[in-house]
Design a protein around this motif. Structure first.
Motif, PDB file in Angstrom:
ATOM      1  N   ARG A  76      14.900 -37.372 -30.076  1.00 27.62           N
ATOM      2  CA  ARG A  76      14.363 -38.383 -30.796  1.00 27.62           C
ATOM      3  C   ARG A  76      15.288 -39.661 -30.874  1.00 27.62           C
ATOM      4  O   ARG A  76      14.783 -40.678 -30.697  1.00 27.62           O
ATOM      5  N   GLY A  77      16.482 -39.384 -31.172  1.00 32.32           N
ATOM      6  CA  GLY A  77      17.653 -40.608 -31.012  1.00 32.32           C
ATOM      7  C   GLY A  77      17.444 -41.303 -29.800  1.00 32.32           C
ATOM      8  O   GLY A  77      17.620 -42.399 -29.478  1.00 32.32           O
ATOM      9  N   TRP A  78      17.552 -40.389 -28.653  1.00 31.88           N
ATOM     10  CA  TRP A  78      17.409 -40.965 -27.273  1.00 31.88           C
ATOM     11  C   TRP A  78      16.289 -41.789 -26.907  1.00 31.88           C
ATOM     12  O   TRP A  78      16.475 -43.082 -26.487  1.00 31.88           O
ATOM     13  N   ILE A  79      15.057 -41.465 -27.598  1.00 37.93           N
ATOM     14  CA  ILE A  79      13.914 -42.031 -27.012  1.00 37.93           C
ATOM     15  C   ILE A  79      13.984 -43.368 -28.007  1.00 37.93           C
ATOM     16  O   ILE A  79      13.533 -44.386 -27.610  1.00 37.93           O
ATOM     17  N   ASN A  80      14.344 -43.360 -29.239  1.00 40.06           N
ATOM     18  CA  ASN A  80      14.320 -44.482 -30.292  1.00 40.06           C
ATOM     19  C   ASN A  80      15.330 -45.528 -29.879  1.00 40.06           C
ATOM     20  O   ASN A  80      15.229 -46.741 -30.030  1.00 40.06           O
ATOM     21  N   ALA A  81      16.497 -45.188 -28.814  1.00 42.76           N
ATOM     22  CA  ALA A  81      17.244 -46.347 -28.522  1.00 42.76           C
ATOM     23  C   ALA A  81      16.695 -47.272 -27.582  1.00 42.76           C
ATOM     24  O   ALA A  81      17.485 -48.204 -27.271  1.00 42.76           O
ATOM     25  N   GLY A  82      15.611 -46.933 -26.897  1.00 41.51           N
ATOM     26  CA  GLY A  82      14.983 -47.893 -25.966  1.00 41.51           C
ATOM     27  C   GLY A  82      15.926 -48.143 -24.653  1.00 41.51           C
ATOM     28  O   GLY A  82      16.587 -47.287 -24.271  1.00 41.51           O
ATOM     29  N   VAL A  83      16.005 -49.145 -24.331  1.00 44.68           N
ATOM     30  CA  VAL A  83      16.483 -49.666 -23.230  1.00 44.68           C
ATOM     31  C   VAL A  83      18.226 -49.569 -23.304  1.00 44.68           C
ATOM     32  O   VAL A  83      18.759 -49.281 -22.253  1.00 44.68           O
ATOM     33  N   SER A  84      18.838 -49.381 -24.288  1.00 48.49           N
ATOM     34  CA  SER A  84      20.231 -49.268 -24.463  1.00 48.49           C
ATOM     35  C   SER A  84      20.361 -47.764 -24.787  1.00 48.49           C
ATOM     36  O   SER A  84      21.605 -47.282 -24.975  1.00 48.49           O
ATOM     37  N   ARG A  85      19.711 -46.898 -24.178  1.00 50.80           N
ATOM     38  CA  ARG A  85      19.951 -45.230 -24.785  1.00 50.80           C
ATOM     39  C   ARG A  85      20.755 -44.777 -23.724  1.00 50.80           C
ATOM     40  O   ARG A  85      21.381 -43.598 -24.319  1.00 50.80           O
ATOM     41  N   GLY A  86      21.339 -45.015 -22.810  1.00 53.80           N
ATOM     42  CA  GLY A  86      22.469 -44.240 -21.870  1.00 53.80           C
ATOM     43  C   GLY A  86      21.861 -42.980 -21.436  1.00 53.80           C
ATOM     44  O   GLY A  86      20.561 -42.916 -21.382  1.00 53.80           O
ATOM     45  N   SER A  87      22.726 -42.141 -21.207  1.00 51.06           N
ATOM     46  CA  SER A  87      22.217 -40.912 -20.478  1.00 51.06           C
ATOM     47  C   SER A  87      21.868 -39.863 -21.874  1.00 51.06           C
ATOM     48  O   SER A  87      22.455 -39.778 -22.719  1.00 51.06           O
ATOM     49  N   PHE A  88      20.860 -38.953 -21.354  1.00 53.73           N
ATOM     50  CA  PHE A  88      20.535 -37.913 -22.401  1.00 53.73           C
ATOM     51  C   PHE A  88      21.733 -37.072 -22.632  1.00 53.73           C
ATOM     52  O   PHE A  88      21.897 -36.600 -23.771  1.00 53.73           O
ATOM     53  N   ARG A  89      22.421 -36.355 -21.530  1.00 52.23           N
ATOM     54  CA  ARG A  89      23.689 -35.746 -21.597  1.00 52.23           C
ATOM     55  C   ARG A  89      24.699 -36.515 -22.824  1.00 52.23           C
ATOM     56  O   ARG A  89      24.995 -35.622 -23.682  1.00 52.23           O
ATOM     57  N   SER A  90      24.907 -37.709 -22.896  1.00 49.15           N
ATOM     58  CA  SER A  90      25.981 -38.370 -23.777  1.00 49.15           C
ATOM     59  C   SER A  90      25.190 -38.055 -25.205  1.00 49.15           C
ATOM     60  O   SER A  90      26.081 -37.679 -26.000  1.00 49.15           O
ATOM     61  N   GLN A  91      24.168 -38.554 -25.380  1.00 47.61           N
ATOM     62  CA  GLN A  91      23.328 -38.323 -26.720  1.00 47.61           C
ATOM     63  C   GLN A  91      23.470 -36.827 -27.044  1.00 47.61           C
ATOM     64  O   GLN A  91      23.693 -36.636 -28.205  1.00 47.61           O
TER      65      GLN A  91
END
Length: 189
Positions: free
Chosen positions: A165-180
């Motif tokens: 959810r946090g990764w999706i909500n970060a939008g274009v600045s989301r970075g990698s899912f692994r780091s999240q």
């Protein structure tokens, strides 16, 4: 040599989902009927129900693919012959995730006027994820305590969903899912 007849099953489900999402954007979820979805995709209403039990199940096609991929990844980790901790198995899977893997409905559910349907359909997927994690823990460490495995699977399920959810909500600045995921697992586990 016999030829396959008709469209491939997965392609047909994807066509129905694509037609539905286009209609949902224009007419809204409630304003779109199963009949309209089927007709837009070039199918009959009956064919729609060969693929989906309800209109809300359209949301979950991409999510089911993600769960299938995670299941296969965890099976691969179990197959290498050594015990790979669940955290490491999840982080290695997270490396394969990109923005293209985010289910459309999870990014756009606010536009769909159907949060209740989304939640109802999502509950079964959360339970499936929890069972996958619990099974992995049981198979990678069969001597571990059942209560501890269940608790670890439940906590990890919640952390994984929170990270997504946090990764999706970060939008274009989301970075990698692994780091999240790594950040969330470190803070909550």
């Amino acid at each position: 040599m016999s030829q396959s007849r008709g469209r491939p099953r997965k392609a047909s489900a994807e066509l129905l989902q694509e037609a539905a999402f286009e209609l949902f954007q224009v007419q809204g979820y409630r304003g779109t009927s199963v009949e309209q979805i089927a007709r837009t995709a070039g199918f009959s209403r009956a064919t729609f129900f060969n693929f989906f039990s309800s209109k809300s199940e359209l949301y979950w096609l991409d999510t089911d693919v993600l769960l299938d991929d995670l299941s296969a990844h965890l099976e691969d980790r179990l197959g290498i012959g050594e015990s790979v901790p669940l955290r490491e198995a999840l982080l290695s899977h997270a490396e394969s995730m990109s923005s293209a893997n985010i289910p459309w409905a999870l990014q756009n559910f606010r536009l769909l006027e159907s949060a209740d349907d989304l939640i109802a359909g999502g509950a079964g997927r959360v339970l499936r994820l929890n069972r996958l994690l619990e099974s992995y823990l049981q198979r990678s460490a069969p001597e571990s305590d059942l209560i501890e495995r269940s608790a670890t699977a439940a906590i990890t399920t919640a952390l994984l969903i929170t990270a997504l959810r946090g990764w999706i909500n970060a939008g274009v600045s989301r970075g990698s899912f692994r780091s999240q995921l790594e950040r969330i697992l470190s803070s909550g586990a």
